[in-house]
Motif scaffolding. Structure first.
Motif, PDB file in Angstrom:
ATOM      1  N   THR A 261       0.828  -1.197   0.000  1.00 30.62           N
ATOM      2  CA  THR A 261       0.000   0.000   0.000  1.00 30.62           C
ATOM      3  C   THR A 261       0.864   1.249   0.000  1.00 30.62           C
ATOM      4  OG1 THR A 261      -1.811  -1.097   1.161  1.00 30.62           O
ATOM      5  CG2 THR A 261      -1.756   1.290   1.273  1.00 30.62           C
ATOM      6  N   VAL A 262       1.879   1.268   0.838  1.00 26.96           N
ATOM      7  CA  VAL A 262       2.777   2.422   0.909  1.00 26.96           C
ATOM      8  C   VAL A 262       3.492   2.620  -0.416  1.00 26.96           C
ATOM      9  CG1 VAL A 262       4.826   3.351   2.043  1.00 26.96           C
ATOM     10  CG2 VAL A 262       3.067   2.207   3.407  1.00 26.96           C
ATOM     11  N   ASP A 263       3.967   1.546  -1.018  1.00 31.23           N
ATOM     12  CA  ASP A 263       4.671   1.661  -2.303  1.00 31.23           C
ATOM     13  C   ASP A 263       3.755   2.212  -3.387  1.00 31.23           C
ATOM     14  OD1 ASP A 263       6.949   0.670  -1.150  1.00 31.23           O
ATOM     15  OD2 ASP A 263       6.666  -1.383  -1.882  1.00 31.23           O
ATOM     16  N   ALA A 264       2.519   1.698  -3.434  1.00 32.74           N
ATOM     17  CA  ALA A 264       1.574   2.185  -4.436  1.00 32.74           C
ATOM     18  C   ALA A 264       1.260   3.659  -4.217  1.00 32.74           C
ATOM     19  CB  ALA A 264       0.290   1.361  -4.395  1.00 32.74           C
ATOM     20  N   ALA A 265       1.154   4.071  -2.945  1.00 27.40           N
ATOM     21  CA  ALA A 265       0.825   5.461  -2.635  1.00 27.40           C
ATOM     22  C   ALA A 265       1.949   6.420  -2.997  1.00 27.40           C
ATOM     23  CB  ALA A 265       0.479   5.592  -1.154  1.00 27.40           C
ATOM     24  N   LYS A 266       3.145   5.904  -3.223  1.00 30.45           N
ATOM     25  CA  LYS A 266       4.273   6.742  -3.629  1.00 30.45           C
ATOM     26  C   LYS A 266       4.344   6.907  -5.152  1.00 30.45           C
ATOM     27  CE  LYS A 266       7.221   5.425   0.293  1.00 30.45           C
ATOM     28  NZ  LYS A 266       8.453   4.687   0.691  1.00 30.45           N
ATOM     29  N   ASN A 267       3.507   6.159  -5.862  1.00 27.69           N
ATOM     30  CA  ASN A 267       3.501   6.188  -7.317  1.00 27.69           C
ATOM     31  C   ASN A 267       2.605   7.329  -7.799  1.00 27.69           C
ATOM     32  OD1 ASN A 267       2.587   5.600 -10.074  1.00 27.69           O
ATOM     33  ND2 ASN A 267       3.660   3.655  -9.818  1.00 27.69           N
ATOM     34  N   ALA A 268       3.194   8.278  -8.525  1.00 31.81           N
ATOM     35  CA  ALA A 268       2.450   9.476  -8.941  1.00 31.81           C
ATOM     36  C   ALA A 268       1.253   9.125  -9.814  1.00 31.81           C
ATOM     37  CB  ALA A 268       3.376  10.438  -9.673  1.00 31.81           C
ATOM     38  N   GLU A 269       1.386   8.108 -10.674  1.00 22.61           N
ATOM     39  CA  GLU A 269       0.278   7.734 -11.549  1.00 22.61           C
ATOM     40  C   GLU A 269      -0.860   7.129 -10.732  1.00 22.61           C
ATOM     41  OE1 GLU A 269      -2.183   7.044 -14.785  1.00 22.61           O
ATOM     42  OE2 GLU A 269      -0.501   8.425 -14.452  1.00 22.61           O
ATOM     43  N   VAL A 270      -0.540   6.327  -9.728  1.00 27.82           N
ATOM     44  CA  VAL A 270      -1.568   5.765  -8.857  1.00 27.82           C
ATOM     45  C   VAL A 270      -2.299   6.878  -8.119  1.00 27.82           C
ATOM     46  CG1 VAL A 270      -1.988   4.351  -6.805  1.00 27.82           C
ATOM     47  CG2 VAL A 270      -0.427   3.544  -8.580  1.00 27.82           C
ATOM     48  N   VAL A 271      -1.554   7.851  -7.612  1.00 24.98           N
ATOM     49  CA  VAL A 271      -2.177   8.970  -6.896  1.00 24.98           C
ATOM     50  C   VAL A 271      -3.084   9.762  -7.824  1.00 24.98           C
ATOM     51  CG1 VAL A 271      -1.749  11.117  -5.645  1.00 24.98           C
ATOM     52  CG2 VAL A 271      -0.331   9.102  -5.194  1.00 24.98           C
ATOM     53  N   ARG A 272      -2.671   9.943  -9.070  1.00 25.32           N
ATOM     54  CA  ARG A 272      -3.520  10.654 -10.039  1.00 25.32           C
ATOM     55  C   ARG A 272      -4.856   9.928 -10.210  1.00 25.32           C
ATOM     56  NH1 ARG A 272      -5.194  10.552 -15.191  1.00 25.32           N
ATOM     57  NH2 ARG A 272      -4.187   8.542 -15.594  1.00 25.32           N
ATOM     58  N   ARG A 273      -4.799   8.623 -10.284  1.00 20.46           N
ATOM     59  CA  ARG A 273      -6.036   7.854 -10.440  1.00 20.46           C
ATOM     60  C   ARG A 273      -6.890   7.928  -9.166  1.00 20.46           C
ATOM     61  NH1 ARG A 273      -2.568   2.891 -12.671  1.00 20.46           N
ATOM     62  NH2 ARG A 273      -2.181   3.624 -14.802  1.00 20.46           N
ATOM     63  N   VAL A 340      -7.662   0.628 -12.425  1.00 14.90           N
ATOM     64  CA  VAL A 340      -6.755  -0.301 -13.093  1.00 14.90           C
ATOM     65  C   VAL A 340      -5.791  -0.892 -12.064  1.00 14.90           C
ATOM     66  CG1 VAL A 340      -6.931   0.924 -15.278  1.00 14.90           C
ATOM     67  CG2 VAL A 340      -5.113   1.524 -13.678  1.00 14.90           C
ATOM     68  N   GLU A 341      -5.132  -1.951 -12.453  1.00 13.88           N
ATOM     69  CA  GLU A 341      -4.246  -2.666 -11.538  1.00 13.88           C
ATOM     70  C   GLU A 341      -3.165  -1.751 -10.969  1.00 13.88           C
ATOM     71  OE1 GLU A 341      -4.546  -5.819 -10.503  1.00 13.88           O
ATOM     72  OE2 GLU A 341      -6.357  -6.084 -11.688  1.00 13.88           O
ATOM     73  N   ALA A 342      -2.895  -1.933  -9.669  1.00 13.69           N
ATOM     74  CA  ALA A 342      -1.873  -1.128  -8.992  1.00 13.69           C
ATOM     75  C   ALA A 342      -0.870  -2.003  -8.251  1.00 13.69           C
ATOM     76  CB  ALA A 342      -2.532  -0.150  -8.017  1.00 13.69           C
ATOM     77  N   ASP A 343      -0.792  -3.291  -8.644  1.00 13.79           N
ATOM     78  CA  ASP A 343       0.208  -4.199  -8.081  1.00 13.79           C
ATOM     79  C   ASP A 343       0.071  -4.320  -6.565  1.00 13.79           C
ATOM     80  OD1 ASP A 343       2.277  -6.015  -8.265  1.00 13.79           O
ATOM     81  OD2 ASP A 343       3.846  -4.497  -8.016  1.00 13.79           O
ATOM     82  N   VAL A 344      -1.151  -4.538  -6.104  1.00 10.43           N
ATOM     83  CA  VAL A 344      -1.391  -4.638  -4.659  1.00 10.43           C
ATOM     84  C   VAL A 344      -1.943  -6.014  -4.267  1.00 10.43           C
ATOM     85  CG1 VAL A 344      -1.798  -2.171  -4.395  1.00 10.43           C
ATOM     86  CG2 VAL A 344      -3.740  -3.679  -4.856  1.00 10.43           C
ATOM     87  N   ASP A 345      -1.837  -7.002  -5.154  1.00  9.65           N
ATOM     88  CA  ASP A 345      -2.426  -8.312  -4.889  1.00  9.65           C
ATOM     89  C   ASP A 345      -1.353  -9.280  -4.400  1.00  9.65           C
ATOM     90  OD1 ASP A 345      -3.890 -10.567  -4.762  1.00  9.65           O
ATOM     91  OD2 ASP A 345      -4.321 -10.728  -6.893  1.00  9.65           O
ATOM     92  N   LEU A 346      -1.347  -9.525  -3.098  1.00 11.87           N
ATOM     93  CA  LEU A 346      -0.403 -10.493  -2.536  1.00 11.87           C
ATOM     94  C   LEU A 346      -0.842 -11.929  -2.777  1.00 11.87           C
ATOM     95  CD1 LEU A 346       0.354  -8.901   0.961  1.00 11.87           C
ATOM     96  CD2 LEU A 346       1.716  -8.759  -1.122  1.00 11.87           C
ATOM     97  N   TRP A 347      -2.069 -12.145  -3.251  1.00 13.25           N
ATOM     98  CA  TRP A 347      -2.630 -13.473  -3.333  1.00 13.25           C
ATOM     99  C   TRP A 347      -2.680 -13.999  -4.755  1.00 13.25           C
ATOM    100  CZ3 TRP A 347      -4.394  -9.180  -0.895  1.00 13.25           C
ATOM    101  CH2 TRP A 347      -4.328  -9.193   0.499  1.00 13.25           C
ATOM    102  N   ARG A 348      -2.184 -13.218  -5.730  1.00 11.16           N
ATOM    103  CA  ARG A 348      -2.299 -13.601  -7.131  1.00 11.16           C
ATOM    104  C   ARG A 348      -1.597 -14.918  -7.420  1.00 11.16           C
ATOM    105  NH1 ARG A 348      -3.985 -10.982 -11.357  1.00 11.16           N
ATOM    106  NH2 ARG A 348      -4.002  -9.027 -10.219  1.00 11.16           N
ATOM    107  N   SER A 349      -0.394 -15.120  -6.881  1.00 14.95           N
ATOM    108  CA  SER A 349       0.323 -16.346  -7.169  1.00 14.95           C
ATOM    109  C   SER A 349      -0.423 -17.567  -6.655  1.00 14.95           C
ATOM    110  CB  SER A 349       1.729 -16.291  -6.542  1.00 14.95           C
ATOM    111  OG  SER A 349       1.643 -16.190  -5.126  1.00 14.95           O
TER     112      SER A 349
END
Length: 353
Positions: A261-273, A340-349
């Motif tokens: 969550t913290v990593d995604a929140a640092k992504n400018a494109e994620v914040v824009r969305r 859209v996907e933000a790479d926050v799924d720990l359960w995908r594998s």
């Protein structure tokens, strides 16, 4: 007893559930089964271990039940430490909720690590059934309403895992069974095995949110074909889909947030969305979190969505999402531009195994 909008006064007071607790909730069928769930259910994942005040936990559960949340979702290793969420829930079951047991849907799971050694995780028969016995003891229950295989086990025949769920039902220790984070193909296989045994496998618990949409790639179609329902977890993406991470919210990361969550929140494109989604929510008179819950519930396949809460206030705010569940075609199209996907799924594998 009237409803209250402030914390429960005096946690030693005898609890009597609010007389109008069902007045504002429309319960929804789980697939083709007779099981009904509230649209919002309470998960006891992070905030009900021994690191949180018991009095606060009790306030949250009382408030939730008084406001139509009749489904409480646990797992053997919820805490910390492992097992403590079930133990704390068991104390509340004894002190507060025993007279209302027949009104409640209580679920637990086995699959992730619980104790050391070769029989402490995954989907083997020994672990699954031992775990259920231990969970029932911790919760002071004779049975659970739903017992889940918490994840697919690639090293154990699926017939063994589903056979253990069948034993749980036939022994009277579970009323229904479910699976969590299984792929569409594995779900079909599990359902076929369960049907051959006469086992009521009726529900799937997947991660699902506006930034984690994997279930739309075949799983929801499979559930519809099989007559199963879904209950979504992480609809708020562990806090990412809240206004605290928008530009106006200051991008507040807060203590104890998961790293993804913290990593995604640092992504400018994620914040824009997030900013764009928050603006859509504002026009609807909702918070981003409320919109996120409404969006997940838009699909008939999704019977309910789980929320986590560390306060009565959070439960109350989430329940306000139910005041406006309608999304227009125009709103859905606009949301799709940013959801859209933000790479926050720990359960995908796990789900794709």
């Amino acid at each position: 007893m009237a409803r209250f909008d402030s914390p429960v006064p005096g946690t030693h007071d005898p609890y009597r559930a609010a007389a109008d607790r069902y007045a504002g909730t429309d319960y929804r069928k789980v697939g083709n089964s007779g099981l009904l769930l509230p649209p919002i259910s309470l998960g006891l994942w992070w905030n009900f271990g021994d690191d949180r005040p018991f009095a606060t936990q009790r306030e949250i559960l009382r408030y939730a039940f008084d406001h139509g949340i009749s489904h409480f979702d646990l797992a053997n290793n919820y805490g910390p430490p492992y097992g403590s969420a079930e133990e704390n829930f068991g104390r509340m079951m004894t002190k507060d909720f025993r007279p209302y047991r027949h009104e409640m849907i209580i679920s637990t799971k086995a699959g992730w690590d619980m104790w050391p050694g070769p029989y402490g995780q995954l989907g083997g028969r020994t672990y699954v059934l031992n775990s259920l016995d231990e969970s029932l003891k911790r919760m002071n229950l004779d049975y659970v309403d739903i017992f889940y295989s918490h994840r697919f086990d690639p090293d154990t025949p699926l017939e063994e895992t589903i056979g253990a769920l069948d034993t749980a039902v036939k022994s009277g220790k579970a009323r229904f069974v479910g699976i969590s984070s299984y792929s569409a193909d594995r779900t079909r296989q599990a359902k076929q095995i369960a049907d051959s045994l006469g086992t009521p496998l009726v529900i799937h618990q997947p991660s699902y949110s506006m930034v984690n949409r994997w279930i739309e790639d075949g799983l929801t179609d499979a559930l519809d074909e099989l007559g199963m329902g879904a209950i979504a977890f992480t609809a708020l993406a562990q806090g990412l889909l809240t206004d605290r991470y928008t530009t106006k919210g200051g991008g507040e990361q807060g203590p104890g947030r998961p790293s993804f969550t913290v990593d995604a929140a640092k992504n400018a494109e994620v914040v824009r969305r997030l900013d764009a989604l928050s603006e859509i929510a504002r026009r609807r008179g909702q918070t981003l979190a409320q919109l996120a819950l409404v969006w997940v519930l838009r699909r008939p396949t999704v019977t309910s969505t789980l929320i986590g809460a560390s306060s009565v206030k959070q439960v109350a705010e989430n329940l306000k999402a139910l005041d406006n569940l309608e999304l227009s075609d125009e709103e859905l199209a606009e949301i799709d531009q940013y959801a859209v996907e933000a790479d926050v799924d720990l359960w995908r594998s796990v789900s794709e195994s």
